[in-house]
Design an enzyme around this catalytic site. Structure first.
Site, PDB file in Angstrom:
ATOM      1  N   CYS A  26       0.813  -1.225   0.000  1.00  0.00           N
ATOM      2  CA  CYS A  26       0.000   0.000   0.000  1.00  0.00           C
ATOM      3  C   CYS A  26       0.846   1.274   0.000  1.00  0.00           C
ATOM      4  O   CYS A  26       0.360   2.333  -0.390  1.00  0.00           O
ATOM      5  CB  CYS A  26      -0.954   0.006   1.192  1.00  0.00           C
ATOM      6  SG  CYS A  26      -2.112  -1.364   1.125  1.00  0.00           S
ATOM      7  N   HIS A  63      -3.330   7.345   1.644  1.00  0.00           N
ATOM      8  CA  HIS A  63      -3.735   5.993   1.258  1.00  0.00           C
ATOM      9  C   HIS A  63      -5.129   5.752   1.809  1.00  0.00           C
ATOM     10  O   HIS A  63      -5.416   6.077   2.963  1.00  0.00           O
ATOM     11  CB  HIS A  63      -2.744   4.981   1.835  1.00  0.00           C
ATOM     12  CG  HIS A  63      -3.209   3.575   1.675  1.00  0.00           C
ATOM     13  ND1 HIS A  63      -3.667   3.083   0.468  1.00  0.00           N
ATOM     14  CD2 HIS A  63      -3.305   2.551   2.567  1.00  0.00           C
ATOM     15  CE1 HIS A  63      -4.019   1.816   0.631  1.00  0.00           C
ATOM     16  NE2 HIS A  63      -3.816   1.472   1.889  1.00  0.00           N
ATOM     17  N   ASN A  90     -10.037   0.054  -0.639  1.00  0.00           N
ATOM     18  CA  ASN A  90      -8.575   0.096  -0.542  1.00  0.00           C
ATOM     19  C   ASN A  90      -7.983  -0.518  -1.815  1.00  0.00           C
ATOM     20  O   ASN A  90      -8.092  -1.726  -2.027  1.00  0.00           O
ATOM     21  CB  ASN A  90      -8.155  -0.688   0.706  1.00  0.00           C
ATOM     22  CG  ASN A  90      -6.650  -0.682   0.927  1.00  0.00           C
ATOM     23  OD1 ASN A  90      -5.880  -0.352   0.039  1.00  0.00           O
ATOM     24  ND2 ASN A  90      -6.247  -1.072   2.125  1.00  0.00           N
TER      25      ASN A  90
HETATM   26  O1  UT7 Z   1      -3.948  -0.976   3.432  1.00  0.00           O
HETATM   27  C1  UT7 Z   1      -3.093  -1.476   4.418  1.00  0.00           C
HETATM   28  C2  UT7 Z   1      -3.486  -0.967   5.703  1.00  0.00           C
HETATM   29  N1  UT7 Z   1      -4.687  -1.615   6.148  1.00  0.00           N
HETATM   30  C3  UT7 Z   1      -5.392  -0.991   7.033  1.00  0.00           C
HETATM   31  O2  UT7 Z   1      -5.060   0.101   7.363  1.00  0.00           O
HETATM   32  C4  UT7 Z   1      -6.573  -1.697   7.653  1.00  0.00           C
HETATM   33  C5  UT7 Z   1      -6.623  -1.316   9.096  1.00  0.00           C
HETATM   34  N2  UT7 Z   1      -7.720  -1.922   9.854  1.00  0.00           N
HETATM   35  C6  UT7 Z   1      -9.007  -1.577   9.682  1.00  0.00           C
HETATM   36  O3  UT7 Z   1      -9.338  -0.792   8.825  1.00  0.00           O
HETATM   37  C7  UT7 Z   1     -10.009  -2.134  10.667  1.00  0.00           C
HETATM   38  O4  UT7 Z   1      -9.342  -2.754  11.728  1.00  0.00           O
HETATM   39  C8  UT7 Z   1     -10.999  -3.134  10.002  1.00  0.00           C
HETATM   40  C9  UT7 Z   1     -11.966  -2.388   9.110  1.00  0.00           C
HETATM   41  C10 UT7 Z   1     -10.242  -4.176   9.215  1.00  0.00           C
HETATM   42  C11 UT7 Z   1     -11.833  -3.846  11.070  1.00  0.00           C
HETATM   43  O5  UT7 Z   1     -12.500  -2.908  11.907  1.00  0.00           O
HETATM   44  P1  UT7 Z   1     -12.441  -3.055  13.505  1.00  0.00           P
HETATM   45  O6  UT7 Z   1     -13.284  -1.986  14.054  1.00  0.00           O
HETATM   46  O7  UT7 Z   1     -10.985  -3.097  13.892  1.00  0.00           O
HETATM   47  O8  UT7 Z   1     -13.168  -4.434  13.714  1.00  0.00           O
HETATM   48  P2  UT7 Z   1     -12.606  -5.797  14.353  1.00  0.00           P
HETATM   49  O9  UT7 Z   1     -11.606  -6.432  13.451  1.00  0.00           O
HETATM   50  O10 UT7 Z   1     -12.212  -5.527  15.761  1.00  0.00           O
HETATM   51  O11 UT7 Z   1     -13.925  -6.680  14.337  1.00  0.00           O
HETATM   52  C12 UT7 Z   1     -15.089  -6.342  15.103  1.00  0.00           C
HETATM   53  C13 UT7 Z   1     -16.176  -7.373  14.887  1.00  0.00           C
HETATM   54  C14 UT7 Z   1     -15.696  -8.802  15.043  1.00  0.00           C
HETATM   55  O12 UT7 Z   1     -16.696  -9.520  15.702  1.00  0.00           O
HETATM   56  P3  UT7 Z   1     -16.551  -9.859  17.275  1.00  0.00           P
HETATM   57  O13 UT7 Z   1     -15.284 -10.651  17.403  1.00  0.00           O
HETATM   58  O14 UT7 Z   1     -16.486  -8.532  17.951  1.00  0.00           O
HETATM   59  O15 UT7 Z   1     -17.796 -10.642  17.549  1.00  0.00           O
HETATM   60  C15 UT7 Z   1     -15.573  -9.297  13.627  1.00  0.00           C
HETATM   61  O16 UT7 Z   1     -15.762 -10.692  13.509  1.00  0.00           O
HETATM   62  O17 UT7 Z   1     -16.696  -7.277  13.545  1.00  0.00           O
HETATM   63  C16 UT7 Z   1     -16.694  -8.565  12.938  1.00  0.00           C
HETATM   64  N3  UT7 Z   1     -16.484  -8.416  11.509  1.00  0.00           N
HETATM   65  C17 UT7 Z   1     -17.463  -8.223  10.619  1.00  0.00           C
HETATM   66  N4  UT7 Z   1     -18.794  -8.132  10.751  1.00  0.00           N
HETATM   67  C18 UT7 Z   1     -19.530  -7.926   9.639  1.00  0.00           C
HETATM   68  C19 UT7 Z   1     -15.303  -8.414  10.837  1.00  0.00           C
HETATM   69  N5  UT7 Z   1     -15.510  -8.226   9.521  1.00  0.00           N
HETATM   70  C20 UT7 Z   1     -16.843  -8.105   9.370  1.00  0.00           C
HETATM   71  C21 UT7 Z   1     -17.654  -7.906   8.247  1.00  0.00           C
HETATM   72  N6  UT7 Z   1     -19.002  -7.805   8.430  1.00  0.00           N
HETATM   73  N7  UT7 Z   1     -17.166  -7.759   6.991  1.00  0.00           N
END
Ligand code: UT7
Length: 328
Positions: free
Chosen positions: A116, A255, A285
């Site tokens: 990225c 980005h 992304n």
């Molecule tokens: O380009 C390279 C750089 N990449 C990035 O910068 C990405 C950085 N990270 C992010 O943007 C965020 O961390 C994400 C968007 C990937 C995830 O958001 P988050 O607020 O950190 O969510 P999380 O991973 O803590 O997940 C929260 C909950 C989980 O459920 P539980 O364990 O709390 O029950 C996940 O299983 O959301 C669930 N979840 C989803 N639910 C519905 C994860 N993906 C999904 C989904 N739809 N697609």
């Protein structure tokens, strides 16, 4: 060719696949919802490459648009750098395919793999090569087809990425009017990498390990935390190197990974949210393509103008991260 004093941007272009995939389309295939994706990321849709569309074909389209915007022809280009983590082939470099399609064979052409942050790595490399006289004009392209390395059953990653390409034309800057004296050009750049975090964002395959292409794997929450810290610190470095203040910056072209990362980083630096170019809602992304794609959108809609001070920044797998401050 004599020593130049950096390089400046002459034009930009971009390309997107024909097919749009909305959050609702995804919710019909996997256990996710438009509400979750929008709330956590700001993404509403992404473009997905179809049959016949590849990283090279998108890069070629973006490069042609950038050349037209700069009022140049392919024969004017002596250097092509393509930033990509999803090349058409393991080798040769996608840049050589772009070079041949454009018809400027014989110059320098290579790929940069910094995921990225690839566009920042490519821009800084091209700026250095133009400064030392390797070429007079360059095409710097970020192009990706991440849809081809996603695990479409993993909802934690597949909803986040899209395909596309963006390109800029760079020219060795005019020694009589350098960026340091208010002229157009790259004012300051910083790049970083930290291989200790390999396992937080990687692809679980490759020619020398599994002999497969592999799928993207990410521990999103940890990446998010590192992204805000690393981006804030590299932005501070570049602001200091250039001897400007955050208030002097007209636009930030970041980005586009997550709208919440953009908000958090801007807040930390005291940069007004309306100065941040946001395209993550439409493109998702697109890895190395996201910065030049967003830049091209904002130039073409009239927001970014000649004379503006623009900060490019990115962070991605590796980890790698970097920023460049450029007067347009
Ligand atoms: O380009 C390279 C750089 N990449 C990035 O910068 C990405 C950085 N990270 C992010 O943007 C965020 O961390 C994400 C968007 C990937 C995830 O958001 P988050 O607020 O950190 O969510 P999380 O991973 O803590 O997940 C929260 C909950 C989980 O459920 P539980 O364990 O709390 O029950 C996940 O299983 O959301 C669930 N979840 C989803 N639910 C519905 C994860 N993906 C999904 C989904 N739809 N697609």
């Amino acid at each position: 060719m004599g020593q130049a004093t950096g390089s400046r941007i002459l034009g930009s272009g971009s390309a997107l696949p024909a097919r749009v995939l909305t959050n609702a389309d995804l919710a019909a295939q996997i256990d996710t919802s438009d509400e979750w994706i929008v709330e956590r990321t700001g993404i509403r849709q992404r473009y997905i490459a179809g049959e016949g569309e590849t990283t090279a074909s998108l890069a070629i389209e973006a490069a042609k648009a950038a050349l037209a915007d700069a009022g140049l022809e392919a024969k004017d280009i002596g250097l092509i750098v393509v930033a990509t983590a999803t090349p058409d082939n393991t080798f040769p470099a996608t840049a050589t395919k772009v070079q041949h399609a454009l018809g400027c064979n014989g110059g320098v052409a290579f790929d940069v793999a910094a995921v990225c942050s690839g566009f920042l790595y490519a821009l800084t490399t091209a700026d250095s090569l133009l400064t030392t006289g390797t070429a007079k004009r360059a095409l710097v392209i970020g192009a990706e087809t991440f849809s081809r390395i996603l695990d479409w059953e993993d909802r934690t990653t597949c909803v986040l990425f899209g395909d596309g390409a963006g390109a800029v034309v760079l020219e060795a800057a005019d020694a009589a009017n350098p960026a340091s004296a208010g002229g157009p050009g790259v004012l300051a750049s910083r790049l970083h990498a930290d291989g200790a975090n390999h396992d937080l964002l990687y692809v679980d395959g490759g020619p020398s390990t599994t002999q497969t292409v592999g799928h993207l794997r990410m521990k999103g929450r940890e990446v998010f935390r590192h992204a805000v810290v690393n981006l804030s610190s590299v932005l501070k470095e570049v602001i200091e190197d250039a001897g400007v203040s955050a208030d002097d910056i007209d636009w930030v072209v970041p980005h586009q990974a997550n709208a919440r990362i953009l908000d958090a980083t801007a807040k930390k630096l005291g940069i007004a949210p309306e100065k941040i170019i946001v395209t993550v809602d439409k493109h998702a992304n697109t890895s190395a393509a996201s910065v030049p794609l967003a830049f091209d959108v904002a130039r073409r809609d009239g927001r970014i103008k000649s004379g503006d001070l623009v900060m490019f920044e990115a962070m991605g797998g590796g980890f790698t991260w970097g920023a460049s401050l450029v007067r347009i």
